[in-house]
Motif scaffolding. Sequence first.
Motif, PDB file in Angstrom:
ATOM      1  N   ALA A  82       0.839  -1.202   0.000  1.00 28.91           N
ATOM      2  CA  ALA A  82       0.000   0.000   0.000  1.00 28.91           C
ATOM      3  C   ALA A  82       0.873   1.251   0.000  1.00 28.91           C
ATOM      4  O   ALA A  82       1.954   1.282   0.586  1.00 28.91           O
ATOM      5  N   SER A  83       0.397   2.263  -0.670  1.00 26.27           N
ATOM      6  CA  SER A  83       1.126   3.536  -0.707  1.00 26.27           C
ATOM      7  C   SER A  83       0.141   4.686  -0.768  1.00 26.27           C
ATOM      8  O   SER A  83      -1.012   4.519  -1.186  1.00 26.27           O
ATOM      9  N   ALA A  84       0.606   5.832  -0.335  1.00 29.10           N
ATOM     10  CA  ALA A  84      -0.214   7.044  -0.365  1.00 29.10           C
ATOM     11  C   ALA A  84       0.473   8.094  -1.219  1.00 29.10           C
ATOM     12  O   ALA A  84       1.717   8.128  -1.281  1.00 29.10           O
ATOM     13  N   PRO A  85      -0.293   8.944  -1.910  1.00 29.65           N
ATOM     14  CA  PRO A  85       0.342  10.042  -2.649  1.00 29.65           C
ATOM     15  C   PRO A  85       1.214  10.861  -1.712  1.00 29.65           C
ATOM     16  O   PRO A  85       0.786  11.257  -0.623  1.00 29.65           O
ATOM     17  N   THR A  86       2.463  11.084  -2.121  1.00 26.99           N
ATOM     18  CA  THR A  86       3.448  11.731  -1.255  1.00 26.99           C
ATOM     19  C   THR A  86       4.272  12.717  -2.056  1.00 26.99           C
ATOM     20  O   THR A  86       4.636  12.443  -3.206  1.00 26.99           O
ATOM     21  N   ALA A  87       4.580  13.836  -1.436  1.00 28.86           N
ATOM     22  CA  ALA A  87       5.468  14.826  -2.051  1.00 28.86           C
ATOM     23  C   ALA A  87       6.598  15.152  -1.076  1.00 28.86           C
ATOM     24  O   ALA A  87       6.346  15.489   0.082  1.00 28.86           O
ATOM     25  N   PHE A  88       7.815  15.019  -1.533  1.00 26.56           N
ATOM     26  CA  PHE A  88       8.976  15.474  -0.775  1.00 26.56           C
ATOM     27  C   PHE A  88       9.332  16.857  -1.302  1.00 26.56           C
ATOM     28  O   PHE A  88       9.675  17.000  -2.480  1.00 26.56           O
ATOM     29  N   THR A  89       9.225  17.862  -0.473  1.00 25.96           N
ATOM     30  CA  THR A  89       9.405  19.246  -0.917  1.00 25.96           C
ATOM     31  C   THR A  89      10.695  19.843  -0.370  1.00 25.96           C
ATOM     32  O   THR A  89      11.220  19.404   0.648  1.00 25.96           O
ATOM     33  N   HIS A  90      11.191  20.857  -1.082  1.00 20.79           N
ATOM     34  CA  HIS A  90      12.383  21.625  -0.675  1.00 20.79           C
ATOM     35  C   HIS A  90      13.603  20.719  -0.479  1.00 20.79           C
ATOM     36  O   HIS A  90      14.458  20.983   0.367  1.00 20.79           O
ATOM     37  N   GLY A 149      22.361  11.817 -13.572  1.00 21.74           N
ATOM     38  CA  GLY A 149      23.471  12.762 -13.690  1.00 21.74           C
ATOM     39  C   GLY A 149      23.133  14.201 -13.395  1.00 21.74           C
ATOM     40  O   GLY A 149      23.964  15.084 -13.613  1.00 21.74           O
ATOM     41  N   ASP A 150      21.939  14.460 -12.883  1.00 18.49           N
ATOM     42  CA  ASP A 150      21.533  15.839 -12.594  1.00 18.49           C
ATOM     43  C   ASP A 150      21.237  16.035 -11.112  1.00 18.49           C
ATOM     44  O   ASP A 150      20.732  15.120 -10.446  1.00 18.49           O
ATOM     45  N   GLN A 151      21.536  17.222 -10.623  1.00 21.19           N
ATOM     46  CA  GLN A 151      21.176  17.635  -9.273  1.00 21.19           C
ATOM     47  C   GLN A 151      20.219  18.808  -9.362  1.00 21.19           C
ATOM     48  O   GLN A 151      20.441  19.756 -10.127  1.00 21.19           O
ATOM     49  N   ILE A 152      19.127  18.736  -8.603  1.00 20.19           N
ATOM     50  CA  ILE A 152      18.125  19.800  -8.601  1.00 20.19           C
ATOM     51  C   ILE A 152      17.976  20.276  -7.163  1.00 20.19           C
ATOM     52  O   ILE A 152      17.637  19.497  -6.270  1.00 20.19           O
ATOM     53  N   ASP A 153      18.227  21.557  -6.925  1.00 18.04           N
ATOM     54  CA  ASP A 153      18.159  22.110  -5.575  1.00 18.04           C
ATOM     55  C   ASP A 153      16.777  22.670  -5.275  1.00 18.04           C
ATOM     56  O   ASP A 153      16.070  23.138  -6.178  1.00 18.04           O
ATOM     57  N   ASP A 154      16.412  22.604  -4.004  1.00 17.82           N
ATOM     58  CA  ASP A 154      15.129  23.134  -3.520  1.00 17.82           C
ATOM     59  C   ASP A 154      13.984  22.671  -4.423  1.00 17.82           C
ATOM     60  O   ASP A 154      13.208  23.460  -4.945  1.00 17.82           O
ATOM     61  N   ALA A 155      13.881  21.374  -4.561  1.00 20.66           N
ATOM     62  CA  ALA A 155      12.948  20.801  -5.536  1.00 20.66           C
ATOM     63  C   ALA A 155      11.985  19.825  -4.856  1.00 20.66           C
ATOM     64  O   ALA A 155      12.098  19.503  -3.670  1.00 20.66           O
ATOM     65  N   THR A 156      11.015  19.371  -5.641  1.00 21.09           N
ATOM     66  CA  THR A 156       9.963  18.468  -5.158  1.00 21.09           C
ATOM     67  C   THR A 156       9.947  17.195  -5.974  1.00 21.09           C
ATOM     68  O   THR A 156      10.121  17.214  -7.198  1.00 21.09           O
ATOM     69  N   VAL A 157       9.716  16.069  -5.291  1.00 15.87           N
ATOM     70  CA  VAL A 157       9.444  14.788  -5.944  1.00 15.87           C
ATOM     71  C   VAL A 157       8.029  14.385  -5.547  1.00 15.87           C
ATOM     72  O   VAL A 157       7.718  14.267  -4.361  1.00 15.87           O
ATOM     73  N   LEU A 158       7.178  14.194  -6.533  1.00 20.89           N
ATOM     74  CA  LEU A 158       5.789  13.816  -6.294  1.00 20.89           C
ATOM     75  C   LEU A 158       5.588  12.361  -6.690  1.00 20.89           C
ATOM     76  O   LEU A 158       5.926  11.950  -7.808  1.00 20.89           O
ATOM     77  N   LEU A 159       5.018  11.580  -5.757  1.00 23.71           N
ATOM     78  CA  LEU A 159       4.769  10.157  -5.979  1.00 23.71           C
ATOM     79  C   LEU A 159       3.286   9.857  -5.835  1.00 23.71           C
ATOM     80  O   LEU A 159       2.613  10.435  -4.980  1.00 23.71           O
ATOM     81  N   ALA A 160       2.777   8.954  -6.652  1.00 22.09           N
ATOM     82  CA  ALA A 160       1.379   8.509  -6.530  1.00 22.09           C
ATOM     83  C   ALA A 160       1.229   7.168  -7.225  1.00 22.09           C
ATOM     84  O   ALA A 160       1.843   6.925  -8.277  1.00 22.09           O
ATOM     85  N   GLU A 161       0.428   6.305  -6.625  1.00 20.47           N
ATOM     86  CA  GLU A 161       0.133   4.982  -7.176  1.00 20.47           C
ATOM     87  C   GLU A 161       1.406   4.197  -7.506  1.00 20.47           C
ATOM     88  O   GLU A 161       1.489   3.485  -8.515  1.00 20.47           O
ATOM     89  N   GLY A 162       2.410   4.357  -6.642  1.00 20.64           N
ATOM     90  CA  GLY A 162       3.635   3.598  -6.797  1.00 20.64           C
ATOM     91  C   GLY A 162       4.571   4.089  -7.874  1.00 20.64           C
ATOM     92  O   GLY A 162       5.565   3.425  -8.174  1.00 20.64           O
TER      93      GLY A 162
END
Length: 439
Positions: free
Chosen positions: A18-26, A34-47
């Motif tokens: 089971a999983s829930a929609p999740t956002a890791f912010t900032h 090969g990329d780095q993104i600063d102060d960014a968000t990763v949004l997850l949903a439905e695996g």
Amino acid sequence: MALEADASLYQSTYQPGASAPTAFTHATILDGAGDQIDDATVLLAEGKVVAVGTNVAIPPGTKVVDARGRWVTPGIIDVHSHLGVYASPLVKSLSDGNEISDPNTAEVWAEHSVWPQDPAFSRARAGGVTTLQILPGSTNLFAGRSVVLRNVRSVTVQGMKFPGAGQGLKMACGENPKTVYGDMRRAPSSRMGSMAGYRAAWIRASDYRQRWDAYEKAKAANPAASPPPRDLELESMAAALRGDIRVHIHCYRADEIAQMFDLAKEFDYQIATIEHAVEGYKLGDLFRRNGACASMWADMWGYKMEMQDGIPENVAMVASKGNCAIVHSDSDDRIQQLNQDAAKAMFAGRRMGMEISKATAWSWISGNPARALGIDDQTGTLAPGKRADVVLWSGDPFSVYTRADLVLVDGTVTYDRRDPSIDQGSDFDLGHPSARKAS
């Protein structure tokens, strides 16, 4: 194909939790590509990964995790592990990683030895490992087939198998096969004997493949045509010749690695990885021409003769030639700190003047391993549509002071540093007196 009909009997039964929609912010994000993104968000949903960037809209009802000051990466992928086949505690009854009965045991499958209760799986989860390839050991010229696993708790190995991930064929050159079988007064007892053994086996496999190809053609015209007798050893090798399973070769010295590439040319198969590649730094251009990945330790050196030329700059030097460089563990201990091993390899390269970003170094333990295993369309990088295999780190993952705070496999939290109830280890852990005392 009839030749590979046996594989259908051992299908994955893995199902994401089971999983829930999740956002890791900032967060500071290393995307594995090969990329780095600063102060960014990763949004997850439905695996799945839905979005990655600095301007991500977060839908209502999404769990928001403030990752300010923390880092987010793809889950670590270890392409060279023996967890479950050399399980902990490593007593004789749990030592199932090598079938030493013959120099060629291509017929055996590592998954038929994996013990899902190995407590090292949970230790690896705490280190951010979400996927791993379990290989047979390196005693044989042909050691057998590998299996790719999701690092999740399961009663059965089928419940851990990465759906759709192909098997590999493990080979080995150098000291291991020549010393084991030479000591047992069975070929090979020399490196030239090993090379002759490979060639003779591939000749038999090529003939076996041709007979089955001829049968398939005959069957199209006559469904009652009789198939050739099955041979499990040659079946594995013929599958490698067809490209249905990937070839992974344990090999240390530069001269022997070059021989392995010539062997592959003679019998027209592709090498996916040279495992260990201790002298890979001498062959950067050769790796690139042959399209193989080099899967290496960060700093193992010197414990036998074929490792005397190992250097800590190896990974960085192989990568500097534009190759697919990988940092692996080959250890139930090192798998717990592959992020730190990648850091050691990165800083060794920097000390000799190379400009290596942290984003590039992270690809050595996520994006490149996924490519080597043929699962890069599903995992290894943080990109929309890929599996939500994600680690939230307490800080810079290249620091020895950093720990994994959260580990997610297909969006399901499989490890939470602040909530031990999420991962209680294996059934073996739960039955151990120390675990009962702690509870």
